[in-house]
Design an enzyme around this catalytic site. Structure first.
Site, PDB file in Angstrom:
ATOM      1  N   GLU A 168     -53.223  60.079  31.663  1.00  0.00           N
ATOM      2  CA  GLU A 168     -54.210  59.697  30.652  1.00  0.00           C
ATOM      3  C   GLU A 168     -55.568  59.291  31.232  1.00  0.00           C
ATOM      4  O   GLU A 168     -55.973  58.124  31.139  1.00  0.00           O
ATOM      5  CB  GLU A 168     -53.660  58.557  29.776  1.00  0.00           C
ATOM      6  N   GLU A 356     -44.940  61.611  27.041  1.00  0.00           N
ATOM      7  CA  GLU A 356     -44.751  60.262  26.504  1.00  0.00           C
ATOM      8  C   GLU A 356     -44.772  60.310  24.988  1.00  0.00           C
ATOM      9  O   GLU A 356     -45.672  60.916  24.390  1.00  0.00           O
ATOM     10  CB  GLU A 356     -45.877  59.302  26.924  1.00  0.00           C
TER      11      GLU A 356
HETATM   12  C1  NOJ Z   1     -49.717  55.263  27.625  1.00  0.00           C
HETATM   13  C2  NOJ Z   1     -49.524  54.904  29.067  1.00  0.00           C
HETATM   14  O1  NOJ Z   1     -49.416  56.015  29.872  1.00  0.00           O
HETATM   15  C3  NOJ Z   1     -48.430  53.897  29.317  1.00  0.00           C
HETATM   16  O2  NOJ Z   1     -48.688  53.318  30.542  1.00  0.00           O
HETATM   17  C4  NOJ Z   1     -48.375  52.889  28.177  1.00  0.00           C
HETATM   18  O3  NOJ Z   1     -47.486  51.871  28.438  1.00  0.00           O
HETATM   19  C5  NOJ Z   1     -47.974  53.626  26.924  1.00  0.00           C
HETATM   20  N1  NOJ Z   1     -48.907  54.696  26.655  1.00  0.00           N
HETATM   21  C6  NOJ Z   1     -47.862  52.743  25.692  1.00  0.00           C
HETATM   22  O4  NOJ Z   1     -49.073  52.167  25.382  1.00  0.00           O
END
Ligand code: NOJ
Length: 459
Positions: A168, A356
């Site tokens: 991200e 994710e």
């Molecule tokens: C995005 C991130 O990559 C991760 O580190 C985070 O905990 C989750 N989303 C949830 O916010």
């Protein structure tokens, strides 16, 4: 719609995801150097509950039990990240053998348990020594990153086939170098634009390094994304939504796909010209084997003249009377379908993996059990949308839940619990939640049928 895991085909990658700083703990053990997050958490008021990742889930010491747990839940793939400053305490230069040994143990434990390791090279924990030289704002980061990626692929590439370059980039540059609410807490457009450009260059550079060293590697990188709707059909809201869409959903994937920055829809992206060097545009694309799509919610945007650069703002879910999670995010399963369709429409996307998706609720252990029906429902409805996309021709080849276990949720600390396994941060006792057992049964047997209408599921 009723479905089983077989509907996704035999080659679909099911897994769980984590990240080093959020779970490892052992923040200064065995020669690890500090990262920007180690420093950021020590500043007053930065983390909502005043906590830090010093101990987190102590995965550094409990990795063997955690990998055994993944195996016992029938989860075939485990995505984790490498803490750069465990390998290079100073960011570059001397390698810390104890850090290398740890990742070797973790990788070998996965392989011995038939759990396939998937490595994220950079999940936000830049070595502090490099931040002292400007971090992502300093173009030197290309050299630092090259040294780090080369070392990791040489050290672990004999056993690890699946790699993700960045996690991200929009979030670590936007929250870390523009808004300042993530590490390193730097603010302003003057920092954001060069950080963004250098991350774009490192994204493809990382891909090229892996491919050169390991031509058979399966290489991707991940992008956050959220479907965006305008708050109304007024032209000014529609235009604001388009700017946010360019910023949140297009800024990093389009240069990787050979389309350059979305300057027409995002005027601030033009400022990148001040940092462009010869060959940069040629070097931004890379033919990734897959793109990692990370999706949780959608956003609604309305025009606001007073917001600098974007002239718009996100209308919070709490002001919209919609179902919300512990993070305050709207539950919006259709959004993952829409984003899968969008990513799939880029000509150069070969394959998409949902790297994710998941949800935080206020889960409690009660007599040894964690009942989390809302998470089961959430996952089921999002997974149905993934299948719908697949059936409609989207090249989606995997789905990873965020997260294996409750962990350190950055600026939100430990309150939001994203795990399918509950963690007690005092005792480090893991308790599989109902959603964990549910995922496990779904992955184990083709007889387990899910439905987009949870009442009809037979699990
Ligand atoms: C995005 C991130 O990559 C991760 O580190 C985070 O905990 C989750 N989303 C949830 O916010």
């Amino acid at each position: 719609m009723i479905f089983t895991k077989d509907d996704f085909g035999p080659n679909f990658h099911w897994g769980v995801s984590t990240a080093a700083y959020q779970i490892e703990g052992a923040h200064d053990s065995d020669g690890k150097g500090p990262s920007v997050w180690d420093q950021f958490v020590s500043k007053k008021g930065k983390i909502q509950d005043g906590s830090n990742g010093n101990h987190a889930c102590n995965h550094y010491h409990n990795y063997a039990e955690d990998v055994a747990l993944i195996q016992s839940l029938n989860i075939p793939n485990y995505r984790f990240s490498i803490a750069w400053s465990r390998i290079f305490p100073e960011g570059v230069g001397n390698i810390n053998q104890a850090g290398v040994d740890y990742y070797n143990r973790l990788i070998d434990a996965c392989l011995a348990s038939d759990v396939v390791p998937w490595i994220t090279l950079y999940h936000w924990d830049l070595p502090l020594a490099l931040q002292r030289k400007g971090g992502w704002v300093n173009r030197e980061v290309l050299h630092w990153f090259e040294e780090y990626v080369t070392a990791c692929v040489k050290l672990f590439g004999d056993r690890v086939k699946n790699w993700m370059v960045l996690n991200e980039p929009m979030v670590f540059t936007g929250a870390g170098y523009f808004l300042g609410y993530h590490a390193p807490g730097v603010k302003g457009i003057k920092n954001f634009v060069p950080a963004m450009h250098h991350a774009t260059l490192c994204q493809s550079l990382g891909g090229r390094i892996i491919r050169d060293l390991r031509p058979d590697a399966h290489i991707g990188t991940t992008f956050s994304c959220s479907h965006i709707d305008p708050a109304s059909q007024e032209t000014k809201d529609i235009k604001a939504a388009k700017r946010f869409d360019a910023l949140l959903n297009r800024l990093f994937i389009e240069p990787a796909m050979g389309l350059g920055y979305p300057v027409e829809d995002l005027p601030i992206a033009k400022r990148v010209e001040d940092y462009l060097e010869v060959d940069d545009e040629k070097n931004m694309p890379f033919d990734f084997d897959f793109v990692g799509l990370q999706n949780y919610t959608r956003e609604v945007v309305r025009h606001n003249w007073y917001i600098p650069y974007l002239q718009g703002q996100i209308v919070k879910a709490e002001d919209r009377d919609v179902e919300r999670t512990e993070m305050g995010w709207e539950v919006y399963p259709k959004g993952i379908y829409k984003m899968l369709k969008r990513f799939n429409s880029y000509e150069n996307v070969k394959s998409i993996l949902v790297t994710e998706n998941g949800v935080a609720f206020d889960d409690q252990v009660d007599s040894g059990y964690v009942k989390d029906p809302r998470r089961v429902k959430f996952l089921q409805s999002y997974i149905s949308e993934v299948l719908k996309a697949k059936r409609n021709g989207v090249k989606v080849d995997g789905y990873f839940i965020w997260s294996l276990m409750d962990n350190f949720e950055w600026a939100e600390g430990y309150a939001p619990r994203f795990g399918i396994v509950h963690n007690d941060f005092e005792t480090q006792k893991r308790v599989v939640k109902d959603s964990g057992y549910w995922y496990s049964r779904f992955l184990k047997s083709s007889k387990v049928m899910l439905s987009d209408d949870p009442k009809k599921s037979m699990v």
